[in-house]
Design an enzyme around this catalytic site. Structure first.
Site, mmCIF file in Angstrom:
data_model
loop_
_atom_site.group_PDB
_atom_site.id
_atom_site.type_symbol
_atom_site.label_atom_id
_atom_site.label_comp_id
_atom_site.label_asym_id
_atom_site.label_seq_id
_atom_site.Cartn_x
_atom_site.Cartn_y
_atom_site.Cartn_z
ATOM 1 N N ASP A 186 -6.179 -8.375 4.852
ATOM 2 C CA ASP A 186 -5.051 -7.719 5.835
ATOM 3 C C ASP A 186 -6.894 -7.611 6.270
ATOM 4 O OD1 ASP A 186 -5.352 -5.470 7.163
ATOM 5 O OD2 ASP A 186 -5.505 -4.444 5.578
ATOM 6 N N LYS A 231 -2.279 -9.927 7.752
ATOM 7 C CA LYS A 231 -2.199 -9.922 8.780
ATOM 8 C C LYS A 231 -3.000 -10.130 9.483
ATOM 9 C CE LYS A 231 -1.227 -5.010 7.252
ATOM 10 N NZ LYS A 231 -1.908 -3.833 6.467
ATOM 11 N N ASP A 266 1.876 -1.821 -3.557
ATOM 12 C CA ASP A 266 2.583 -0.290 -3.643
ATOM 13 C C ASP A 266 2.172 1.041 -2.859
ATOM 14 O OD1 ASP A 266 -0.424 -0.777 -4.408
ATOM 15 O OD2 ASP A 266 -0.125 1.061 -5.638
ATOM 16 N N GLU A 284 -2.391 -14.125 -3.788
ATOM 17 C CA GLU A 284 -2.696 -13.342 -2.566
ATOM 18 C C GLU A 284 -0.602 -12.212 -2.211
ATOM 19 O OE1 GLU A 284 -4.042 -10.175 -3.300
ATOM 20 O OE2 GLU A 284 -6.254 -10.254 -2.551
ATOM 21 N N GLY A 306 -1.411 -6.589 -7.373
ATOM 22 C CA GLY A 306 -0.081 -6.587 -6.340
ATOM 23 C C GLY A 306 0.660 -8.461 -6.735
ATOM 24 N N PHE A 326 0.812 -0.940 7.129
ATOM 25 C CA PHE A 326 1.358 -0.647 5.966
ATOM 26 C C PHE A 326 2.569 -0.291 5.867
ATOM 27 C CE2 PHE A 326 0.887 1.809 1.709
ATOM 28 C CZ PHE A 326 0.271 1.560 1.346
ATOM 29 N N VAL A 327 2.709 -1.829 4.498
ATOM 30 C CA VAL A 327 3.599 -2.691 3.776
ATOM 31 C C VAL A 327 3.968 -2.263 2.262
ATOM 32 C CG1 VAL A 327 4.279 -4.191 5.944
ATOM 33 C CG2 VAL A 327 2.411 -4.132 3.928
HETATM 34 P P1 5GP Z 1 -8.551 -6.724 2.623
HETATM 35 O O1 5GP Z 1 -9.851 -7.156 1.805
HETATM 36 O O2 5GP Z 1 -8.092 -8.345 3.221
HETATM 37 O O3 5GP Z 1 -8.761 -5.952 3.589
HETATM 38 O O4 5GP Z 1 -7.126 -6.143 2.082
HETATM 39 C C1 5GP Z 1 -6.607 -6.535 0.637
HETATM 40 C C2 5GP Z 1 -6.069 -5.709 -0.034
HETATM 41 O O5 5GP Z 1 -5.762 -4.267 0.776
HETATM 42 C C3 5GP Z 1 -4.862 -6.217 -1.162
HETATM 43 O O6 5GP Z 1 -4.962 -6.948 -2.175
HETATM 44 C C4 5GP Z 1 -3.888 -4.900 -0.932
HETATM 45 O O7 5GP Z 1 -4.464 -4.647 -2.397
HETATM 46 C C5 5GP Z 1 -4.629 -4.175 0.143
HETATM 47 N N1 5GP Z 1 -3.758 -4.442 1.201
HETATM 48 C C6 5GP Z 1 -4.104 -4.073 2.805
HETATM 49 N N2 5GP Z 1 -3.082 -4.288 3.205
HETATM 50 C C7 5GP Z 1 -2.211 -3.721 2.537
HETATM 51 C C8 5GP Z 1 -0.248 -2.719 2.628
HETATM 52 O O8 5GP Z 1 -0.268 -3.016 4.011
HETATM 53 N N3 5GP Z 1 -0.202 -2.792 1.881
HETATM 54 C C9 5GP Z 1 -0.321 -1.937 0.829
HETATM 55 N N4 5GP Z 1 0.102 -1.757 -0.437
HETATM 56 N N5 5GP Z 1 -1.658 -2.950 0.519
HETATM 57 C C10 5GP Z 1 -2.453 -3.359 1.202
#
Ligand code: 5GP
Length: 180
Positions: free
Chosen positions: A108, A136, A164, A104, A50, A157-158
């Site tokens: 999330d 977020k 992607d 990054e 990403g 979700f974006v």
């Molecule tokens: P975390 O570990 O902070 O929960 O999530 C990080 C990873 O989750 C990001 O690097 C990404 O790959 C994925 N992710 C989290 N939210 C989104 C979103 O809204 N859209 C997409 N495409 N990926 C997300």
């Protein structure tokens, strides 16, 4: 901003952040890094896949002699639901005693950020910062929020600018949010 709604794999997405806004924020961040790291070149660690677009833009703007070492983590699997975290591509060089900046696309829940902080500290990084284009805050439940970020967004979700939906939409020039 382009107001068009788009469909990816049959699901509707609407524009959230334009390419011009994104590039403006990345230019400010790159200028800050150029000032702060002039005497102490960092190791940039972009998180594939990403972050490739965010890194590409920073790489174009940075004037400090940074090193780069990609890692790849999978978190989301095939859709919008969180899967298990897997380190698919580890670091290939030593970060011992180095200043590391993780690059990054989005933070999330913070699970990935916490994992990478521990991973890089275990490998002797002197300092670990994390820059994320998107954050977020309402979903974040980790120990390591981004050191800096481009935009705080709602818990939608974006996709786009490298992000992607099941490998669709990475090419989009701005950020789009799922509208259902
Ligand atoms: P975390 O570990 O902070 O929960 O999530 C990080 C990873 O989750 C990001 O690097 C990404 O790959 C994925 N992710 C989290 N939210 C989104 C979103 O809204 N859209 C997409 N495409 N990926 C997300």
């Amino acid at each position: 901003m382009n107001a068009d709604r788009i469909d990816l794999l049959g699901r509707p997405f609407v524009p959230l952040i334009s390419e011009a806004e994104i590039l403006g924020r990345l230019a400010v961040y790159a200028a800050e890094l150029n000032g702060r790291y002039a005497d102490e070149p960092p190791v940039l660690v972009p998180v594939l896949s990403g972050a490739f677009r965010v890194f590409a833009e920073l790489a174009r703007l940075l004037t400090v002699p940074y090193a780069v070492d990609f890692v790849k983590l999978s978190s989301y699997g095939k859709g919008t639901e969180g899967g298990s975290l897997l380190l698919q591509l580890p670091l290939s060089q030593s970060v011992e005693g180095r200043q590391v900046i993780v690059v990054e696309d989005i933070v999330d829940t913070g699970r990935t950020s916490d994992y990478l902080h521990a991973y890089l500290r275990d490998r002797g990084a002197a300092r670990v910062e994390l820059y994320s284009l998107l954050f977020k805050p309402d979903r974040f439940a980790g120990q390591h929020p981004p050191t800096a970020y481009g935009f705080a967004i709602p818990p939608a979700f974006v996709v786009g600018f490298g992000l992607d939906y099941a490998e669709a939409g990475r090419w989009l020039r701005g950020i789009y949010a799922l509208a259902e």
